[in-house]
Scaffold this motif. Structure first.
Motif, short mmCIF file in Angstrom:
data_model
loop_
_atom_site.label_atom_id
_atom_site.label_comp_id
_atom_site.label_asym_id
_atom_site.label_seq_id
_atom_site.Cartn_x
_atom_site.Cartn_y
_atom_site.Cartn_z
N LEU A 117 0.81 -1.21 0.00
CA LEU A 117 0.00 0.00 0.00
C LEU A 117 0.84 1.26 0.00
N SER A 118 1.97 1.25 0.72
CA SER A 118 2.80 2.46 0.74
C SER A 118 3.43 2.71 -0.63
N ASP A 119 3.84 1.62 -1.32
CA ASP A 119 4.39 1.77 -2.67
C ASP A 119 3.34 2.33 -3.62
N PHE A 120 2.15 1.76 -3.59
CA PHE A 120 1.09 2.20 -4.49
C PHE A 120 0.66 3.63 -4.19
N ALA A 121 0.57 3.97 -2.90
CA ALA A 121 0.17 5.33 -2.53
C ALA A 121 1.19 6.35 -3.01
N ARG A 122 2.49 6.02 -2.82
CA ARG A 122 3.54 6.92 -3.28
C ARG A 122 3.50 7.07 -4.81
N HIS A 123 3.31 5.95 -5.51
CA HIS A 123 3.28 5.94 -6.97
C HIS A 123 2.14 6.80 -7.51
N THR A 124 0.94 6.64 -6.95
CA THR A 124 -0.20 7.43 -7.45
C THR A 124 -0.07 8.90 -7.06
N ARG A 125 0.51 9.18 -5.89
CA ARG A 125 0.72 10.57 -5.48
C ARG A 125 1.67 11.28 -6.44
N GLU A 126 2.58 10.51 -7.03
CA GLU A 126 3.54 11.07 -7.98
C GLU A 126 3.00 11.08 -9.41
N GLY A 127 1.72 10.73 -9.59
CA GLY A 127 1.09 10.81 -10.90
C GLY A 127 1.03 9.50 -11.66
N GLY A 128 1.49 8.42 -11.07
CA GLY A 128 1.47 7.13 -11.76
C GLY A 128 0.15 6.40 -11.63
N TRP A 129 -0.01 5.34 -12.42
CA TRP A 129 -1.23 4.53 -12.34
C TRP A 129 -0.95 3.13 -12.88
N SER A 130 -0.06 2.41 -12.16
CA SER A 130 0.31 1.06 -12.59
C SER A 130 0.42 0.14 -11.38
N TRP A 131 -0.31 -1.00 -11.44
CA TRP A 131 -0.24 -1.95 -10.35
C TRP A 131 1.08 -2.70 -10.31
N ARG A 132 1.90 -2.55 -11.33
CA ARG A 132 3.21 -3.19 -11.33
C ARG A 132 4.27 -2.37 -10.57
N HIS A 133 3.91 -1.17 -10.14
CA HIS A 133 4.90 -0.29 -9.53
C HIS A 133 4.97 -0.56 -8.02
N HIS A 134 5.81 -1.53 -7.63
CA HIS A 134 5.99 -1.86 -6.23
C HIS A 134 7.29 -2.62 -6.05
N HIS A 135 7.77 -2.67 -4.81
CA HIS A 135 8.96 -3.43 -4.47
C HIS A 135 8.55 -4.83 -4.03
N GLY A 136 9.35 -5.82 -4.35
CA GLY A 136 9.12 -7.17 -3.84
C GLY A 136 7.99 -7.88 -4.53
N THR A 137 7.54 -8.96 -3.88
CA THR A 137 6.53 -9.85 -4.43
C THR A 137 5.20 -9.66 -3.71
N VAL A 138 4.12 -9.66 -4.46
CA VAL A 138 2.78 -9.58 -3.88
C VAL A 138 2.20 -10.99 -3.80
N LYS A 139 1.91 -11.44 -2.57
CA LYS A 139 1.34 -12.77 -2.36
C LYS A 139 -0.04 -12.64 -1.72
N SER A 140 -0.86 -13.65 -1.95
CA SER A 140 -2.13 -13.72 -1.23
C SER A 140 -1.86 -14.17 0.20
N CYS A 141 -2.84 -13.97 1.08
CA CYS A 141 -2.67 -14.39 2.47
C CYS A 141 -2.41 -15.89 2.57
N SER A 142 -3.13 -16.67 1.76
CA SER A 142 -3.00 -18.12 1.85
C SER A 142 -1.66 -18.63 1.35
N ASP A 143 -0.92 -17.79 0.64
CA ASP A 143 0.42 -18.16 0.17
C ASP A 143 1.52 -17.58 1.06
N THR A 144 1.14 -16.95 2.15
CA THR A 144 2.09 -16.24 3.00
C THR A 144 2.27 -16.96 4.34
N VAL A 145 3.53 -17.21 4.69
CA VAL A 145 3.84 -17.78 5.99
C VAL A 145 4.09 -16.64 6.98
N LEU A 146 3.27 -16.56 8.00
CA LEU A 146 3.38 -15.53 9.04
C LEU A 146 4.00 -16.17 10.28
#
Length: 325
Positions: A117-146
């Motif tokens: 969320l912080s990556d996406f918020a920063r990206h859109t605040r800077e005028g961007g609009w791409s869901w690919r603009h983030h650091h690291g890997t996006v996983k679903s909760c069920s694929d994440t070991v907590l």
């Protein structure tokens, strides 16, 4: 009897005018200060100290008739319990007030990191609009070991909430042999660090846990893991964390606590993959009210001689009784 409440100088837990001069609680006189005088300390039968009020030996030496001290926190890492016991002063914390709030705060940080969320918020605040603009890997909760390091009331409250979202849960806690809720797999710390995508800290600060996460431990983590700390800042070696962020061992750190609050290392504060909150995890309107009420009720019970589950130095009860006859 006189009860002295020592509030934090940095941020007040007691609202202005909440306890007027000479206010009474259950027949006891209350007095509030952020800078106790010798006279205030000398006449206090009981003392309640809030967060960021260290109770050291010089302060204890000024307590001439005090019978009990209640730290209005969960942790007692800034309390000289030996000095209190030596004077026959009973010492207690307030147990797990705010545990549900801390679990919810930790889960919010976990989801914020996981969903970038912080990556996406920063990206859109800077005028961007791409869901690919983030650091690291996006996983679903069920694929994440907590991985939960510490599995007391807060760790279990977080596990209960995270399980509803489908997280794969594991925990490390040398005090617990079996998972009370059956939600998480018990592991050694080494194994947890090597398998967890997200590491969330929920243990007290002690001599054993200070700098538990250091260069050696960060070398063991699953590369790119996220670190969440809503426990105590000194559990994490800040310099080692910065090195882990630099190397990519840790992809992101979300911290509600730091070693020397409120003095945050500039390198952490300005790091693009560090998100910080101001030791706010415990807070809700209800938990703050509960904290103060619990502290006062614990103090009254100690002064009455009632049994208190959160008493940490029961061996000085006999000495206390002999001292204040």
């Amino acid at each position: 009897m006189n009860i002295l409440l020592i509030d934090s100088q940095r941020i007040n837990y007691v609202n202005s005018g909440e306890y007027s001069a000479g206010a009474a609680y259950d027949g006891h006189t209350l007095e509030v200060t952020t800078n106790p005088s010798d006279e205030q300390l000398a006449r206090a039968d009981g003392i309640i100290a809030f967060h960021a009020v260290p109770i050291d030996a010089p302060l204890v030496a000024r307590m001439h008739r005090c019978r009990a001290l209640v730290k209005a926190t969960i942790g007692l890492d800034d309390v000289d319990i030996e000095a209190l016991s030596a004077k026959g002063i009973l010492c207690s914390n307030i147990g797990s007030v705010g545990a549900q709030e801390v679990a919810e705060h930790a889960l919010a940080l976990i989801l914020m990191a996981q969903r970038k969320l912080s990556d996406f918020a920063r990206h859109t605040r800077e005028g961007g609009w791409s869901w690919r603009h983030h650091h690291g890997t996006v996983k679903s909760c069920s694929d994440t070991v907590l991985g939960l390091v510490g599995y007391g009331e807060i760790g279990q409250a977080l596990a209960y909430r995270a399980s509803a979202l489908g997280y794969r849960l594991c925990f490390y806690d040398p005090r617990i042999e079996r998972c009370p809720l059956g939600l998480a797999q018990r592991m050694t710390l080494d194994t947890l660090l090597g398998q967890a995508d997200v590491i969330s800290l929920h243990l007290p600060l002690t001599g054993h846990s200070r700098h538990l996460l250091n260069d050696t431990r960060f070398a063991q983590v699953k590369r790119g893991a996220t670190l969440i700390n809503t426990a105590r800042g000194a559990i994490v070696d800040s310099e080692a964390l910065l090195r882990a962020l630099q190397s990519g061992a840790i992809s992101m750190a979300l911290l509600d606590v730091v070693q020397e609050e409120p003095f945050v290392p500039e390198a952490l504060l300005e790091h693009e993959r560090v998100l910080m909150t101001p030791h706010a995890a415990f807070y809700s309107e209800r938990s703050l009210a509960d904290l103060k009420r619990n502290a006062l009720q614990t103090m009254i019970a100690l002064l009455r001689g009632d049994r208190v589950k959160t008493l940490v130095n029961p061996d000085c009860i006999a000495q206390e009784a002999n001292t204040h006859v």
